[in-house]
Design a protein around this motif. Sequence first.
Motif, PDB file in Angstrom:
ATOM      1  N   ARG A  84      63.067 -20.101  36.626  1.00 32.80           N
ATOM      2  CA  ARG A  84      62.591 -19.767  37.971  1.00 32.80           C
ATOM      3  C   ARG A  84      63.283 -20.629  39.022  1.00 32.80           C
ATOM      4  O   ARG A  84      63.613 -20.151  40.116  1.00 32.80           O
ATOM      5  N   VAL A 138      66.584 -19.058  39.723  1.00 30.66           N
ATOM      6  CA  VAL A 138      66.410 -17.836  40.516  1.00 30.66           C
ATOM      7  C   VAL A 138      66.118 -18.198  41.969  1.00 30.66           C
ATOM      8  O   VAL A 138      66.703 -17.615  42.903  1.00 30.66           O
ATOM      9  N   ASP A 139      65.239 -19.155  42.188  1.00 31.94           N
ATOM     10  CA  ASP A 139      64.895 -19.569  43.552  1.00 31.94           C
ATOM     11  C   ASP A 139      66.100 -20.197  44.255  1.00 31.94           C
ATOM     12  O   ASP A 139      66.304 -19.997  45.457  1.00 31.94           O
ATOM     13  N   ASP A 167      68.234 -17.412  45.447  1.00 34.15           N
ATOM     14  CA  ASP A 167      67.654 -16.743  46.617  1.00 34.15           C
ATOM     15  C   ASP A 167      67.827 -17.564  47.890  1.00 34.15           C
ATOM     16  O   ASP A 167      67.978 -17.016  48.984  1.00 34.15           O
ATOM     17  N   ASP A 226      57.632 -11.638  38.460  1.00 29.86           N
ATOM     18  CA  ASP A 226      57.626 -10.860  39.705  1.00 29.86           C
ATOM     19  C   ASP A 226      58.992 -10.843  40.372  1.00 29.86           C
ATOM     20  O   ASP A 226      59.373  -9.860  41.010  1.00 29.86           O
ATOM     21  N   ARG A 227      59.734 -11.926  40.215  1.00 26.65           N
ATOM     22  CA  ARG A 227      61.027 -12.029  40.888  1.00 26.65           C
ATOM     23  C   ARG A 227      62.092 -11.135  40.266  1.00 26.65           C
ATOM     24  O   ARG A 227      63.031 -10.710  40.956  1.00 26.65           O
ATOM     25  N   THR A 254      68.084  -6.187  39.635  1.00 24.50           N
ATOM     26  CA  THR A 254      68.258  -7.533  39.084  1.00 24.50           C
ATOM     27  C   THR A 254      68.550  -7.473  37.594  1.00 24.50           C
ATOM     28  O   THR A 254      69.292  -8.302  37.073  1.00 24.50           O
TER      29      THR A 254
END
Length: 431
Positions: free
Chosen positions: A269, A272-273, A276, A308-309, A324
């Motif tokens: 995560r 991923v963040d 983003d 969710d991402r 994605t």
Amino acid sequence: MPGSGSEKQSDRKLQSIGIINALRRGTVPASGLERLAVGIAAEEKAIADQLDYVATGRSDLKFVRGDFGSGKTFFVCRAQEIARSGMFVTSHVVISPDTPLHKLAALYSAVMNGLRTENGEHALKSIIDSWIYRIEERLIESGGDEDEEKLAIATAEEMEKSLIRVSEENSGLAAAVRTYYHANNRGDFAVAQAALGWISGEGTVGRTFKSEAGVRGAVDEGTALPFLRGIARIIVQAGYRGLSIAFDETETAQGSSRPLREKGYVNLRRIVDAVDRNESPYTFFFFTGTPSFFEGPKGIRSLPPLFDRIQTIEDDGFRNPLQTQIILSRFDERRLEEVATRVIEIYGEAYGEVDQSRVNLRFIRAMITKITSRFGGRIDVIPRIFLREFVDLLDKCALYEEYDPMVKYQFEGAKMGDVKEEERAVMEVVW
């Protein structure tokens, strides 16, 4: 250029031999994958477009999802081949007990040790050398003094300017690169090698290097991602367009204990963040996994913020590689026939024309039927086995004029020593 045509022909033949050798071993070839790729043109374009986007100073990622036999590893190797042909540096890391998802420092070290360019593997040294060489070239082209001693002084000064952004990411990385340059210049190759080792995440390096560089410890969980960002900047300053990293077989994380598994998903995560927020410029991330990794109780669904991402819109029969996740479809008979046809062409370029009166579409279909009959009719689990057997009979046809594959070929899968667990699970036992 004289001889360039024959050189290209020779390179093509060597690549063809390399592909056939890999298929004999049941592995993914190191190069030339575009010659085997079938049915993934839309996905290849999506990846190429994302890489172009990343080369502008952005970051991006893609998850590749597929059952066993869908060709995840082949696809990600092909994607990395596209990246290298587009002047990206790549690294392919297989998630395993040695490189688990919950240890960022171990992942970083694996990435560094797996750096690869179009011209070679284990490329960290050549990348840093190219970065230094470009600085020297700029100085000379702008009218700088070519005297060795004066050029070294000017290069060191110019390096400091180039290292400002790297130092913002991680001052230790900048110090190590600086030490590498000075050690190389004075011929102290032990310290220079120690600097490369420390940059690549080695835990134990000589005290002499650490003392000169003014660094302590090693790359750890808190500094792994900043180090990676710094390396990406050096890669771009060395003349490449960016860094593409593939993390393969992420479903392996499901076998870890719950605390370690959750820590691994938190790390995922974080990446991923970071993408983003564009905190990893010039960097593209791939992750491959089976459906259980994405949907199972021990998969990323157990961490809702991550799930969710990266979740996808429900499949309606029309694949969308821009999401994605790229969802690979299972191999079918048509695709396997097309691959076999391409292997015939590649074999012909490697060793001479294949006798297609003996090896033709009729035989290919009969061979597929023979193998799939031992795997419950499942074509999706046999591509690796099929291609290995197929190359073997091409060899026999080349060696023996009297060899008739339609008469002689029998699939003896039970005697194969390297049948994978997933393949054996559907293999029908003959008593």
